[in-house]
Motif scaffolding. Structure first.
Motif, PDB file in Angstrom:
ATOM      1  N   ARG A  28      58.476   3.137  62.050  1.00 11.17           N
ATOM      2  CA  ARG A  28      58.244   3.598  63.419  1.00 11.17           C
ATOM      3  C   ARG A  28      58.972   4.919  63.651  1.00 11.17           C
ATOM      4  O   ARG A  28      60.133   5.060  63.306  1.00 11.17           O
ATOM      5  N   TYR A  29      58.262   5.855  64.235  1.00  9.18           N
ATOM      6  CA  TYR A  29      58.862   7.146  64.581  1.00  9.18           C
ATOM      7  C   TYR A  29      59.605   7.008  65.906  1.00  9.18           C
ATOM      8  O   TYR A  29      59.035   6.539  66.888  1.00  9.18           O
ATOM      9  N   ILE A  30      60.880   7.387  65.920  1.00 11.40           N
ATOM     10  CA  ILE A  30      61.652   7.401  67.168  1.00 11.40           C
ATOM     11  C   ILE A  30      62.161   8.829  67.360  1.00 11.40           C
ATOM     12  O   ILE A  30      62.908   9.347  66.534  1.00 11.40           O
ATOM     13  N   PRO A  31      61.753   9.468  68.452  1.00  5.46           N
ATOM     14  CA  PRO A  31      62.227  10.825  68.730  1.00  5.46           C
ATOM     15  C   PRO A  31      63.759  10.855  68.893  1.00  5.46           C
ATOM     16  O   PRO A  31      64.381   9.835  69.196  1.00  5.46           O
ATOM     17  N   SER A  32      64.325  12.020  68.739  1.00  6.21           N
ATOM     18  CA  SER A  32      65.778  12.177  68.897  1.00  6.21           C
ATOM     19  C   SER A  32      66.148  12.202  70.380  1.00  6.21           C
ATOM     20  O   SER A  32      65.291  12.380  71.248  1.00  6.21           O
ATOM     21  N   GLN A  33      67.441  12.067  70.645  1.00 13.98           N
ATOM     22  CA  GLN A  33      67.934  12.164  72.016  1.00 13.98           C
ATOM     23  C   GLN A  33      67.546  13.502  72.630  1.00 13.98           C
ATOM     24  O   GLN A  33      67.128  13.570  73.781  1.00 13.98           O
ATOM     25  N   GLU A  34      67.645  14.567  71.861  1.00 16.01           N
ATOM     26  CA  GLU A  34      67.300  15.910  72.358  1.00 16.01           C
ATOM     27  C   GLU A  34      65.808  15.994  72.698  1.00 16.01           C
ATOM     28  O   GLU A  34      65.426  16.614  73.694  1.00 16.01           O
ATOM     29  N   GLU A  35      64.964  15.379  71.865  1.00 20.55           N
ATOM     30  CA  GLU A  35      63.520  15.394  72.134  1.00 20.55           C
ATOM     31  C   GLU A  35      63.204  14.616  73.418  1.00 20.55           C
ATOM     32  O   GLU A  35      62.374  15.046  74.221  1.00 20.55           O
ATOM     33  N   TYR A  36      63.869  13.470  73.600  1.00 12.33           N
ATOM     34  CA  TYR A  36      63.663  12.713  74.838  1.00 12.33           C
ATOM     35  C   TYR A  36      64.140  13.505  76.048  1.00 12.33           C
ATOM     36  O   TYR A  36      63.497  13.493  77.092  1.00 12.33           O
ATOM     37  N   LEU A  37      65.255  14.206  75.913  1.00 11.07           N
ATOM     38  CA  LEU A  37      65.762  15.000  77.031  1.00 11.07           C
ATOM     39  C   LEU A  37      64.743  16.074  77.418  1.00 11.07           C
ATOM     40  O   LEU A  37      64.454  16.269  78.601  1.00 11.07           O
ATOM     41  N   GLU A  38      64.163  16.737  76.430  1.00 13.86           N
ATOM     42  CA  GLU A  38      63.111  17.725  76.697  1.00 13.86           C
ATOM     43  C   GLU A  38      61.928  17.065  77.410  1.00 13.86           C
ATOM     44  O   GLU A  38      61.346  17.641  78.336  1.00 13.86           O
ATOM     45  N   ARG A  92      70.166   7.433  76.278  1.00 11.67           N
ATOM     46  CA  ARG A  92      71.202   8.491  76.275  1.00 11.67           C
ATOM     47  C   ARG A  92      70.652   9.777  76.882  1.00 11.67           C
ATOM     48  O   ARG A  92      71.343  10.454  77.645  1.00 11.67           O
ATOM     49  N   ALA A  93      69.403  10.099  76.567  1.00 10.84           N
ATOM     50  CA  ALA A  93      68.785  11.308  77.118  1.00 10.84           C
ATOM     51  C   ALA A  93      68.606  11.176  78.630  1.00 10.84           C
ATOM     52  O   ALA A  93      68.833  12.139  79.373  1.00 10.84           O
ATOM     53  N   PHE A  94      68.211   9.986  79.102  1.00 13.06           N
ATOM     54  CA  PHE A  94      68.010   9.788  80.537  1.00 13.06           C
ATOM     55  C   PHE A  94      69.349   9.903  81.272  1.00 13.06           C
ATOM     56  O   PHE A  94      69.414  10.456  82.375  1.00 13.06           O
ATOM     57  N   LYS A  95      70.411   9.434  80.640  1.00 19.41           N
ATOM     58  CA  LYS A  95      71.748   9.573  81.240  1.00 19.41           C
ATOM     59  C   LYS A  95      72.073  11.059  81.441  1.00 19.41           C
ATOM     60  O   LYS A  95      72.520  11.469  82.514  1.00 19.41           O
ATOM     61  N   LEU A  96      71.828  11.866  80.423  1.00 20.86           N
ATOM     62  CA  LEU A  96      72.068  13.316  80.528  1.00 20.86           C
ATOM     63  C   LEU A  96      71.159  13.951  81.580  1.00 20.86           C
ATOM     64  O   LEU A  96      71.596  14.793  82.364  1.00 20.86           O
ATOM     65  N   PHE A  97      69.885  13.541  81.587  1.00 21.10           N
ATOM     66  CA  PHE A  97      68.930  14.068  82.556  1.00 21.10           C
ATOM     67  C   PHE A  97      69.389  13.758  83.979  1.00 21.10           C
ATOM     68  O   PHE A  97      69.336  14.608  84.868  1.00 21.10           O
ATOM     69  N   ARG A  98      69.870  12.535  84.188  1.00 20.12           N
ATOM     70  CA  ARG A  98      70.363  12.134  85.513  1.00 20.12           C
ATOM     71  C   ARG A  98      71.571  12.992  85.915  1.00 20.12           C
ATOM     72  O   ARG A  98      71.700  13.373  87.070  1.00 20.12           O
ATOM     73  N   GLN A  99      72.451  13.282  84.953  1.00 20.71           N
ATOM     74  CA  GLN A  99      73.631  14.108  85.245  1.00 20.71           C
ATOM     75  C   GLN A  99      73.222  15.530  85.616  1.00 20.71           C
ATOM     76  O   GLN A  99      73.833  16.150  86.482  1.00 20.71           O
ATOM     77  N   GLU A 100      72.173  16.031  84.982  1.00 23.57           N
ATOM     78  CA  GLU A 100      71.671  17.373  85.297  1.00 23.57           C
ATOM     79  C   GLU A 100      70.999  17.432  86.672  1.00 23.57           C
ATOM     80  O   GLU A 100      70.906  18.498  87.260  1.00 23.57           O
ATOM     81  N   ASN A 101      70.494  16.295  87.139  1.00 24.93           N
ATOM     82  CA  ASN A 101      69.686  16.254  88.359  1.00 24.93           C
ATOM     83  C   ASN A 101      70.255  15.238  89.355  1.00 24.93           C
ATOM     84  O   ASN A 101      69.533  14.424  89.907  1.00 24.93           O
ATOM     85  N   LEU A 102      71.543  15.323  89.587  1.00 23.47           N
ATOM     86  CA  LEU A 102      72.222  14.336  90.437  1.00 23.47           C
ATOM     87  C   LEU A 102      71.596  14.180  91.813  1.00 23.47           C
ATOM     88  O   LEU A 102      71.560  13.083  92.369  1.00 23.47           O
TER      89      LEU A 102
END
Length: 129
Positions: free
Chosen positions: A7-17, A116-126
């Protein structure tokens, strides 16, 4: 002999994008499903897997949310340029499914890289959360 492929799982950076690109266009229901998955993801204190009806309830849908999770996953799959059969089911672009050996019920959890990416996204868009 099985033709099963890894199974292909994108990286944290790809999910953040992906979150940066598609989150604003998601329906309120899909945002609610994502939020519920995030609240129960692996690094939270109340870590547990969710049933599809719990996601439906959070998003205000009647019945089972599995179709909506598929639509949400398809949006991520499209962003990653994946064919539907690359994931098996569209939902697998963002969640994993597990059968509980005791109850026999299916449970869902957010892929750790996506969490992990969603956590970062949430921090960017509080201001949105």
């Amino acid at each position: 002999m099985s033709l099963h492929h890894e199974r292909y799982i994108p990286s944290q950076e790809e999910y953040l994008e992906a979150f940066r690109a598609i989150y604003h266009d998601l329906t309120l229901g899909h945002k609610a499903i994502l939020e519920k998955l995030y609240q129960h993801c692996y690094f939270m204190k109340n870590n547990r897997r969710l049933r599809t009806w719990e996601l439906s309830e959070a998003a205000g849908y009647k019945g089972d949310a599995s179709g909506q999770i598929g639509h949400l996953g398809a949006k991520f799959g499209e962003f990653f340029g994946m064919e539907k059969n690359d994931f098996g089911q569209p939902a697998l672009a963002i969640v994993s499914w597990f059968a509980d050996e005791i109850s026999g019920y299916w449970y869902i959890e957010l892929i750790p890289e996506a969490a992990r990416a969603f956590k970062l996204f949430r921090q960017e868009n509080l201001q949105m959360f």
